[in-house]
Design a protein around this motif. Structure first.
Motif, PDB file in Angstrom:
ATOM      1  N   ILE A 147     -11.467  17.197   9.969  1.00 25.55           N
ATOM      2  CA  ILE A 147     -12.696  16.402  10.003  1.00 25.55           C
ATOM      3  C   ILE A 147     -12.518  15.190  10.910  1.00 25.55           C
ATOM      4  O   ILE A 147     -13.379  14.882  11.746  1.00 25.55           O
ATOM      5  N   GLU A 148     -11.392  14.495  10.756  1.00 26.07           N
ATOM      6  CA  GLU A 148     -11.119  13.312  11.572  1.00 26.07           C
ATOM      7  C   GLU A 148     -10.912  13.685  13.045  1.00 26.07           C
ATOM      8  O   GLU A 148     -11.384  12.980  13.949  1.00 26.07           O
ATOM      9  N   GLU A 149     -10.210  14.795  13.264  1.00 30.99           N
ATOM     10  CA  GLU A 149      -9.960  15.248  14.637  1.00 30.99           C
ATOM     11  C   GLU A 149     -11.262  15.640  15.322  1.00 30.99           C
ATOM     12  O   GLU A 149     -11.470  15.361  16.512  1.00 30.99           O
ATOM     13  N   PHE A 150     -12.137  16.295  14.580  1.00 33.06           N
ATOM     14  CA  PHE A 150     -13.431  16.707  15.119  1.00 33.06           C
ATOM     15  C   PHE A 150     -14.248  15.480  15.538  1.00 33.06           C
ATOM     16  O   PHE A 150     -14.829  15.448  16.632  1.00 33.06           O
ATOM     17  N   LYS A 151     -14.300  14.473  14.675  1.00 32.76           N
ATOM     18  CA  LYS A 151     -15.086  13.277  14.984  1.00 32.76           C
ATOM     19  C   LYS A 151     -14.522  12.545  16.196  1.00 32.76           C
ATOM     20  O   LYS A 151     -15.278  12.040  17.038  1.00 32.76           O
ATOM     21  N   LYS A 152     -13.197  12.510  16.312  1.00 37.10           N
ATOM     22  CA  LYS A 152     -12.570  11.842  17.453  1.00 37.10           C
ATOM     23  C   LYS A 152     -12.911  12.543  18.761  1.00 37.10           C
ATOM     24  O   LYS A 152     -13.134  11.898  19.787  1.00 37.10           O
ATOM     25  N   ARG A 153     -12.996  13.869  18.729  1.00 35.08           N
ATOM     26  CA  ARG A 153     -13.216  14.634  19.950  1.00 35.08           C
ATOM     27  C   ARG A 153     -14.697  14.834  20.282  1.00 35.08           C
ATOM     28  O   ARG A 153     -15.063  14.964  21.452  1.00 35.08           O
ATOM     29  N   LYS A 154     -15.537  14.916  19.243  1.00 37.11           N
ATOM     30  CA  LYS A 154     -16.950  15.221  19.474  1.00 37.11           C
ATOM     31  C   LYS A 154     -17.888  14.056  19.181  1.00 37.11           C
ATOM     32  O   LYS A 154     -19.070  14.107  19.528  1.00 37.11           O
ATOM     33  N   GLY A 155     -17.389  13.024  18.500  1.00 36.68           N
ATOM     34  CA  GLY A 155     -18.193  11.824  18.321  1.00 36.68           C
ATOM     35  C   GLY A 155     -19.147  11.822  17.149  1.00 36.68           C
ATOM     36  O   GLY A 155     -19.963  10.901  17.027  1.00 36.68           O
ATOM     37  N   TYR A 156     -19.078  12.840  16.283  1.00 42.36           N
ATOM     38  CA  TYR A 156     -19.948  12.820  15.099  1.00 42.36           C
ATOM     39  C   TYR A 156     -19.238  13.472  13.914  1.00 42.36           C
ATOM     40  O   TYR A 156     -18.257  14.202  14.085  1.00 42.36           O
ATOM     41  N   ASP A 157     -19.742  13.175  12.715  1.00 35.63           N
ATOM     42  CA  ASP A 157     -19.146  13.674  11.479  1.00 35.63           C
ATOM     43  C   ASP A 157     -19.577  15.119  11.247  1.00 35.63           C
ATOM     44  O   ASP A 157     -20.782  15.422  11.208  1.00 35.63           O
ATOM     45  N   LEU A 158     -18.618  16.000  11.067  1.00 31.10           N
ATOM     46  CA  LEU A 158     -18.930  17.423  10.875  1.00 31.10           C
ATOM     47  C   LEU A 158     -19.430  17.735   9.471  1.00 31.10           C
ATOM     48  O   LEU A 158     -20.176  18.709   9.279  1.00 31.10           O
ATOM     49  N   LYS A 159     -19.039  16.945   8.481  1.00 30.60           N
ATOM     50  CA  LYS A 159     -19.336  17.289   7.090  1.00 30.60           C
ATOM     51  C   LYS A 159     -20.810  17.621   6.834  1.00 30.60           C
ATOM     52  O   LYS A 159     -21.114  18.670   6.258  1.00 30.60           O
ATOM     53  N   PRO A 160     -21.753  16.760   7.238  1.00 26.97           N
ATOM     54  CA  PRO A 160     -23.159  17.092   6.965  1.00 26.97           C
ATOM     55  C   PRO A 160     -23.648  18.334   7.705  1.00 26.97           C
ATOM     56  O   PRO A 160     -24.670  18.917   7.335  1.00 26.97           O
ATOM     57  N   ASP A 161     -22.898  18.729   8.762  1.00 24.70           N
ATOM     58  CA  ASP A 161     -23.317  19.868   9.581  1.00 24.70           C
ATOM     59  C   ASP A 161     -22.525  21.138   9.313  1.00 24.70           C
ATOM     60  O   ASP A 161     -22.716  22.143  10.014  1.00 24.70           O
ATOM     61  N   LEU A 162     -21.635  21.122   8.324  1.00 23.62           N
ATOM     62  CA  LEU A 162     -20.887  22.344   8.005  1.00 23.62           C
ATOM     63  C   LEU A 162     -21.838  23.496   7.670  1.00 23.62           C
ATOM     64  O   LEU A 162     -21.534  24.661   7.965  1.00 23.62           O
ATOM     65  N   VAL A 163     -22.953  23.179   7.083  1.00 23.70           N
ATOM     66  CA  VAL A 163     -23.926  24.210   6.725  1.00 23.70           C
ATOM     67  C   VAL A 163     -24.401  24.976   7.956  1.00 23.70           C
ATOM     68  O   VAL A 163     -24.740  26.169   7.878  1.00 23.70           O
ATOM     69  N   SER A 164     -24.401  24.331   9.122  1.00 23.96           N
ATOM     70  CA  SER A 164     -24.871  24.984  10.357  1.00 23.96           C
ATOM     71  C   SER A 164     -23.910  26.051  10.865  1.00 23.96           C
ATOM     72  O   SER A 164     -24.279  26.845  11.733  1.00 23.96           O
ATOM     73  N   LEU A 165     -22.682  26.081  10.330  1.00 26.66           N
ATOM     74  CA  LEU A 165     -21.742  27.132  10.724  1.00 26.66           C
ATOM     75  C   LEU A 165     -22.131  28.478  10.125  1.00 26.66           C
ATOM     76  O   LEU A 165     -21.727  29.531  10.621  1.00 26.66           O
ATOM     77  N   PHE A 178     -20.669  25.634  18.590  1.00 22.30           N
ATOM     78  CA  PHE A 178     -19.873  25.541  19.814  1.00 22.30           C
ATOM     79  C   PHE A 178     -18.801  24.463  19.677  1.00 22.30           C
ATOM     80  O   PHE A 178     -17.639  24.682  20.025  1.00 22.30           O
ATOM     81  N   ASP A 179     -19.192  23.288  19.188  1.00 24.01           N
ATOM     82  CA  ASP A 179     -18.247  22.188  19.037  1.00 24.01           C
ATOM     83  C   ASP A 179     -17.124  22.542  18.064  1.00 24.01           C
ATOM     84  O   ASP A 179     -15.954  22.208  18.296  1.00 24.01           O
ATOM     85  N   PHE A 180     -17.467  23.220  16.976  1.00 26.12           N
ATOM     86  CA  PHE A 180     -16.480  23.601  15.963  1.00 26.12           C
ATOM     87  C   PHE A 180     -15.395  24.487  16.574  1.00 26.12           C
ATOM     88  O   PHE A 180     -14.196  24.214  16.449  1.00 26.12           O
ATOM     89  N   SER A 185     -10.114  25.869  19.173  1.00 30.56           N
ATOM     90  CA  SER A 185      -9.382  26.491  20.283  1.00 30.56           C
ATOM     91  C   SER A 185      -8.529  25.460  21.019  1.00 30.56           C
ATOM     92  O   SER A 185      -7.422  25.782  21.475  1.00 30.56           O
ATOM     93  N   THR A 186      -9.020  24.226  21.118  1.00 29.18           N
ATOM     94  CA  THR A 186      -8.242  23.173  21.777  1.00 29.18           C
ATOM     95  C   THR A 186      -7.003  22.819  20.964  1.00 29.18           C
ATOM     96  O   THR A 186      -5.916  22.622  21.522  1.00 29.18           O
ATOM     97  N   LEU A 187      -7.150  22.742  19.644  1.00 29.67           N
ATOM     98  CA  LEU A 187      -5.998  22.469  18.787  1.00 29.67           C
ATOM     99  C   LEU A 187      -4.957  23.585  18.893  1.00 29.67           C
ATOM    100  O   LEU A 187      -3.750  23.317  18.914  1.00 29.67           O
ATOM    101  N   ALA A 188      -5.431  24.829  18.963  1.00 30.97           N
ATOM    102  CA  ALA A 188      -4.507  25.960  19.113  1.00 30.97           C
ATOM    103  C   ALA A 188      -3.800  25.889  20.462  1.00 30.97           C
ATOM    104  O   ALA A 188      -2.596  26.155  20.558  1.00 30.97           O
ATOM    105  N   GLU A 189      -4.528  25.532  21.491  1.00 32.87           N
ATOM    106  CA  GLU A 189      -3.923  25.404  22.819  1.00 32.87           C
ATOM    107  C   GLU A 189      -2.834  24.333  22.815  1.00 32.87           C
ATOM    108  O   GLU A 189      -1.747  24.525  23.377  1.00 32.87           O
ATOM    109  N   GLU A 190      -3.109  23.204  22.156  1.00 32.82           N
ATOM    110  CA  GLU A 190      -2.164  22.088  22.148  1.00 32.82           C
ATOM    111  C   GLU A 190      -0.944  22.345  21.277  1.00 32.82           C
ATOM    112  O   GLU A 190       0.157  21.890  21.597  1.00 32.82           O
TER     113      GLU A 190
END
Length: 211
Positions: A147-165, A178-180, A185-190
């Motif tokens: 959750i923290e990594e997502f916000k750092k990279r995409k600029g918004y909180d994923l929690k309220p949008d988990l339902v959109s997955l 797409f952002d998820f 994939s970026t974390l896997a690459e790193e």
């Protein structure tokens, strides 16, 4: 060199270092019509991320409401919001090896490529010109701190949008998905693919295809 133990070796590492265990994202959806309060038991070691209330009209999601909840010791309770006909609880449970965790992957690489280097470095680039494995596991779709990594990279909180997955929630659905997967994939690459590339370039002395 064929690394044929990349499925069983992580299990050994998890027993020695429990913090290397990964997580899986789960959801629990149920009807909340005519209910004012919900009190449930979840799976063992479940960590609740968020609870979404779905306002449904003519079979389509008209609105998503974030529901405040209390959770402790695998139990959760919350009040049902007006007009919400269904609720979705998003939570994680421990599962498998955390291939998205850089520190965990360093341990795994040390047991494989590191051991190869310690024993056979003098053969690199001459006798040993590459490595392969045909038993890569499925990569996880969650990791501690995601959750923290997502916000750092995409600029918004994923929690309220988990339902959109999982559901079409409107114009924002495609972006969230797409952002998820972009962050995953970026974390896997790193954590996996860049270290593998670096090993082959540095230790073998030239680019070798990692099959």
């Amino acid at each position: 060199v064929d690394f044929d133990d990349l499925l069983t070796l992580p299990v050994k590492i998890m027993k020695e270092h429990p913090w290397t265990q990964g997580y899986v994202l789960k959801k629990l959806e149920f009807d909340v019509k005519n209910r004012n309060f919900v009190n449930l038991n979840l799976q063992n070691k479940a960590v609740v991320l968020t609870v979404s209330g779905l306002v449904i009209d003519n079979g389509s999601i008209e609105k998503v409401e974030e529901i405040r909840f209390n959770s402790k010791d695998d139990k959760i309770n919350f009040e049902v919001l007006d007009k919400c006909s269904r609720a979705v609880i998003f939570y994680t449970i421990p599962a498998g090896f955390d291939y998205l965790n850089k520190a965990a992957m360093r341990l795994l690489f040390d047991r494989t490529y590191g051991e190869l280097e310690r024993r056979c470095e003098k053969y690199f680039g001459k006798v040993i010109v590459g490595s392969m494995t045909d038993e890569y596991p499925l990569l996880p779709q969650w990791t501690e701190g995601f959750i923290e990594e997502f916000k750092k990279r995409k600029g918004y909180d994923l929690k309220p949008d988990l339902v959109s997955l999982y559901y079409n929630t409107g114009d924002n659905t495609a972006k969230v998905r797409f952002d998820f997967y972009d962050v995953l994939s970026t974390l896997a690459e790193e954590s996996i693919y860049k270290p593998l590339y670096g090993f082959h370039v540095e230790m073998v002395g030239r680019l070798i295809e990692q099959q």
